[in-house]
Scaffold this motif. Structure first.
Motif, PDB file in Angstrom:
ATOM      1  N   UNK A  65       0.824  -1.215   0.000  1.00 57.02           N
ATOM      2  CA  UNK A  65       0.000   0.000   0.000  1.00 57.02           C
ATOM      3  C   UNK A  65       0.858   1.265   0.000  1.00 57.02           C
ATOM      4  N   UNK A  66       2.104   1.148  -0.433  1.00 55.86           N
ATOM      5  CA  UNK A  66       3.024   2.281  -0.562  1.00 55.86           C
ATOM      6  C   UNK A  66       3.451   2.874   0.773  1.00 55.86           C
ATOM      7  N   UNK A  67       3.565   2.044   1.781  1.00 55.82           N
ATOM      8  CA  UNK A  67       3.992   2.541   3.077  1.00 55.82           C
ATOM      9  C   UNK A  67       5.115   1.710   3.652  1.00 55.82           C
ATOM     10  N   UNK A  68       5.373   1.902   4.927  1.00 57.07           N
ATOM     11  CA  UNK A  68       6.278   1.060   5.708  1.00 57.07           C
ATOM     12  C   UNK A  68       5.930   1.286   7.167  1.00 57.07           C
ATOM     13  N   UNK A  69       6.355   0.370   8.012  1.00 57.26           N
ATOM     14  CA  UNK A  69       6.009   0.463   9.430  1.00 57.26           C
ATOM     15  C   UNK A  69       7.252   0.238  10.280  1.00 57.26           C
ATOM     16  N   UNK A  70       7.720   1.309  10.917  1.00 52.80           N
ATOM     17  CA  UNK A  70       8.883   1.233  11.783  1.00 52.80           C
ATOM     18  C   UNK A  70       8.515   0.948  13.239  1.00 52.80           C
ATOM     19  N   UNK A  71       7.229   0.815  13.527  1.00 47.72           N
ATOM     20  CA  UNK A  71       6.809   0.636  14.921  1.00 47.72           C
ATOM     21  C   UNK A  71       6.654  -0.827  15.311  1.00 47.72           C
ATOM     22  N   UNK A  72       6.865  -1.759  14.358  1.00 49.49           N
ATOM     23  CA  UNK A  72       6.561  -3.164  14.630  1.00 49.49           C
ATOM     24  C   UNK A  72       7.407  -3.728  15.772  1.00 49.49           C
ATOM     25  N   UNK A  73       8.696  -3.408  15.827  1.00 52.60           N
ATOM     26  CA  UNK A  73       9.558  -3.960  16.875  1.00 52.60           C
ATOM     27  C   UNK A  73       9.170  -3.414  18.240  1.00 52.60           C
ATOM     28  N   UNK A  74       8.880  -2.127  18.308  1.00 53.96           N
ATOM     29  CA  UNK A  74       8.470  -1.534  19.577  1.00 53.96           C
ATOM     30  C   UNK A  74       7.139  -2.109  20.042  1.00 53.96           C
ATOM     31  N   UNK A  75       6.245  -2.375  19.103  1.00 55.36           N
ATOM     32  CA  UNK A  75       4.976  -3.015  19.445  1.00 55.36           C
ATOM     33  C   UNK A  75       5.203  -4.424  19.973  1.00 55.36           C
ATOM     34  N   UNK A  76       6.115  -5.163  19.361  1.00 55.15           N
ATOM     35  CA  UNK A  76       6.435  -6.510  19.831  1.00 55.15           C
ATOM     36  C   UNK A  76       6.935  -6.477  21.272  1.00 55.15           C
ATOM     37  N   UNK A  77       7.818  -5.543  21.571  1.00 56.95           N
ATOM     38  CA  UNK A  77       8.353  -5.431  22.929  1.00 56.95           C
ATOM     39  C   UNK A  77       7.256  -5.057  23.927  1.00 56.95           C
ATOM     40  N   UNK A  78       6.342  -4.185  23.508  1.00 57.94           N
ATOM     41  CA  UNK A  78       5.239  -3.790  24.384  1.00 57.94           C
ATOM     42  C   UNK A  78       4.318  -4.970  24.660  1.00 57.94           C
ATOM     43  N   UNK A  79       4.051  -5.757  23.635  1.00 54.30           N
ATOM     44  CA  UNK A  79       3.244  -6.964  23.810  1.00 54.30           C
ATOM     45  C   UNK A  79       3.937  -7.941  24.754  1.00 54.30           C
ATOM     46  N   UNK A  80       5.253  -8.039  24.643  1.00 53.16           N
ATOM     47  CA  UNK A  80       6.010  -8.917  25.544  1.00 53.16           C
ATOM     48  C   UNK A  80       5.861  -8.469  26.988  1.00 53.16           C
ATOM     49  N   UNK A  81       5.866  -7.164  27.217  1.00 56.01           N
ATOM     50  CA  UNK A  81       5.664  -6.639  28.566  1.00 56.01           C
ATOM     51  C   UNK A  81       4.264  -6.980  29.059  1.00 56.01           C
ATOM     52  N   UNK A  82       3.267  -6.842  28.188  1.00 53.00           N
ATOM     53  CA  UNK A  82       1.896  -7.195  28.553  1.00 53.00           C
ATOM     54  C   UNK A  82       1.813  -8.674  28.938  1.00 53.00           C
ATOM     55  N   UNK A  83       2.487  -9.516  28.167  1.00 52.84           N
ATOM     56  CA  UNK A  83       2.418 -10.966  28.387  1.00 52.84           C
ATOM     57  C   UNK A  83       2.975 -11.364  29.745  1.00 52.84           C
ATOM     58  N   UNK A  84       3.929 -10.601  30.270  1.00 55.13           N
ATOM     59  CA  UNK A  84       4.539 -10.942  31.551  1.00 55.13           C
ATOM     60  C   UNK A  84       4.019 -10.096  32.706  1.00 55.13           C
ATOM     61  N   UNK A  85       3.139  -9.151  32.421  1.00 54.30           N
ATOM     62  CA  UNK A  85       2.704  -8.213  33.461  1.00 54.30           C
ATOM     63  C   UNK A  85       1.828  -8.864  34.518  1.00 54.30           C
ATOM     64  N   UNK A  86       1.202 -10.011  34.191  1.00 58.09           N
ATOM     65  CA  UNK A  86       0.371 -10.693  35.175  1.00 58.09           C
ATOM     66  C   UNK A  86       1.197 -11.532  36.141  1.00 58.09           C
ATOM     67  N   UNK A  87       2.477 -11.734  35.794  1.00 59.18           N
ATOM     68  CA  UNK A  87       3.437 -12.415  36.665  1.00 59.18           C
ATOM     69  C   UNK A  87       2.933 -13.769  37.165  1.00 59.18           C
ATOM     70  N   UNK A  88       2.487 -14.591  36.236  1.00 59.08           N
ATOM     71  CA  UNK A  88       2.032 -15.929  36.596  1.00 59.08           C
ATOM     72  C   UNK A  88       2.298 -16.876  35.431  1.00 59.08           C
ATOM     73  N   UNK A  89       2.536 -18.126  35.774  1.00 55.75           N
ATOM     74  CA  UNK A  89       2.693 -19.146  34.732  1.00 55.75           C
ATOM     75  C   UNK A  89       1.369 -19.838  34.428  1.00 55.75           C
ATOM     76  N   UNK A  90       0.341 -19.475  35.150  1.00 59.34           N
ATOM     77  CA  UNK A  90      -0.979 -20.068  34.925  1.00 59.34           C
ATOM     78  C   UNK A  90      -1.621 -19.549  33.655  1.00 59.34           C
ATOM     79  N   UNK A  91      -2.400 -20.404  33.026  1.00 62.41           N
ATOM     80  CA  UNK A  91      -3.018 -20.038  31.750  1.00 62.41           C
ATOM     81  C   UNK A  91      -4.364 -19.344  31.901  1.00 62.41           C
ATOM     82  N   UNK A  92      -4.791 -19.114  33.134  1.00 64.56           N
ATOM     83  CA  UNK A  92      -6.080 -18.446  33.324  1.00 64.56           C
ATOM     84  C   UNK A  92      -6.048 -17.002  32.840  1.00 64.56           C
ATOM     85  N   UNK A  93      -4.848 -16.424  32.730  1.00 68.69           N
ATOM     86  CA  UNK A  93      -4.744 -15.034  32.266  1.00 68.69           C
ATOM     87  C   UNK A  93      -4.522 -14.958  30.753  1.00 68.69           C
TER      88      UNK A  93
END
Length: 316
Positions: A65-93
């Motif tokens: 679509x004639x663009x580019x996205x430089x935010x993908x890596x920062x978004x990945x890191x933010x998602x990683x923070x979200x994934x660990x923010x509940x601080x549990x190994x349980x799958x209920x979260x």
């Protein structure tokens, strides 16, 4: 060198250049280190490449679509923070983690697309700004020291296996099949190609080019969010730089795969092949004994060569 350019120069049938380049690379690596071609090593490399390939799928939509996205890596890191923010190994979260990650992906993609389409901000500046915003929010939330535990299901998603096949590779193949079908077999896919080829002509035939472009940015960010979940599961831990460099690598891989930086031309399958070639090249650098820093030199050379050859031969 792009797939189309290599095919022209070597007078190969269209689409054959990338598989040929992949084969030559594998043969060269096998001659230097025979164990490189072992099933286990190939599986490990594909497992390593899967998160990047997922990001490349999304980046392909934006570049078409004639663009580019430089935010993908920062978004990945933010998602990683979200994934660990509940601080549990349980799958209920897990439902909350997945929904929050995908919702963030949709929001980031929409804002990126809105800035580009409605506010006429260049894709480079719009996504660079989003990258910075996400980075600032991430550092503010974690105070520079992220931590926590992952739900076990995410570890399985990133590093688990089913009948000897990596789960993240299965996820990649499903997403790739869906993206290829969307682009090649559906009306929205044709609209993306038409919009990227000539936005003004797209409007004349009744296509809402702006809406189509925003959709591409949303797809790209959602793919980056999924890749973030896969990568943090693969790594097993989180820091503020998870996925660092993927924004550049995904663009390079797409260019290697023959995606036209001017939009409207290219194949998502070839983009993924380009990503695999890129990862194999980096691994080849390591097995021949060159320092890891040589990867950055090779990456820069690949960008220059691929972009130069595309600009020279794309219109022939």
């Amino acid at each position: 060198m792009t797939d189309a350019t290599l095919s022209r120069r070597l007078r190969l049938p269209p689409g054959l250049a990338l598989p040929l380049a992949l084969g030559v690379l594998l043969i060269a690596a096998g001659l230097v280190q025979p164990s490189f071609l072992s099933f286990r090593n190939m599986r490990d490399i594909l497992t390593q490449a899967a998160p990047l390939c997922i990001v490349v799928i999304g980046q392909t939509f934006v570049i078409l679509a004639r663009g580019l996205d430089l935010s993908v890596a920062s978004l990945m890191a933010t998602v990683a923070v979200i994934a660990t923010s509940f601080n549990t190994t349980g799958n209920e979260v897990l439902p909350q983690v997945v929904l929050m990650s995908l919702a963030l992906g949709v929001a980031v993609g929409f804002v990126n697309g809105w800035l580009v389409v409605r506010r006429n901000v260049s894709p480079f500046l719009a996504t660079l700004a989003m990258m910075t915003v996400l980075q600032g929010a991430r550092f503010y939330y974690t105070q520079g020291a992220p931590g926590g535990s992952l739900p076990s299901a995410l570890r399985f998603l990133g590093a688990g296996e089913v009948a000897g096949v990596p789960v993240n590779l299965i996820v990649l193949l499903v997403l790739l099949a869906g993206a290829a079908f969307l682009l090649g077999r559906t009306v929205p896919g044709r609209k993306i190609y038409i919009t990227g080829g000539n936005p003004r002509s797209a409007e004349l035939v009744g296509i809402n080019a702006g809406r189509t472009t925003i959709l591409c940015y949303v797809i790209c960010s959602v793919m980056a969010a999924i890749a973030g979940l896969v990568l943090v599961g693969y790594v097993g831990s989180v820091d503020n730089w998870v996925g660092r460099g993927y924004e550049l690598d995904s663009i390079v891989a797409a260019v290697i795969g023959g995606i036209a930086l001017t939009g409207g031309r290219g194949s998502v399958v070839n983009s993924v092949l380009g990503a695999i070639i890129l990862v194999l090249t980096f691994n080849f650098v390591v097995i021949v004994g060159l320092p890891v820093q040589a990867q950055f030199i090779i990456k820069g050379v690949v960008i220059i060569v691929a972009a130069t050859l595309f600009n020279r031969f794309a219109n022939r």
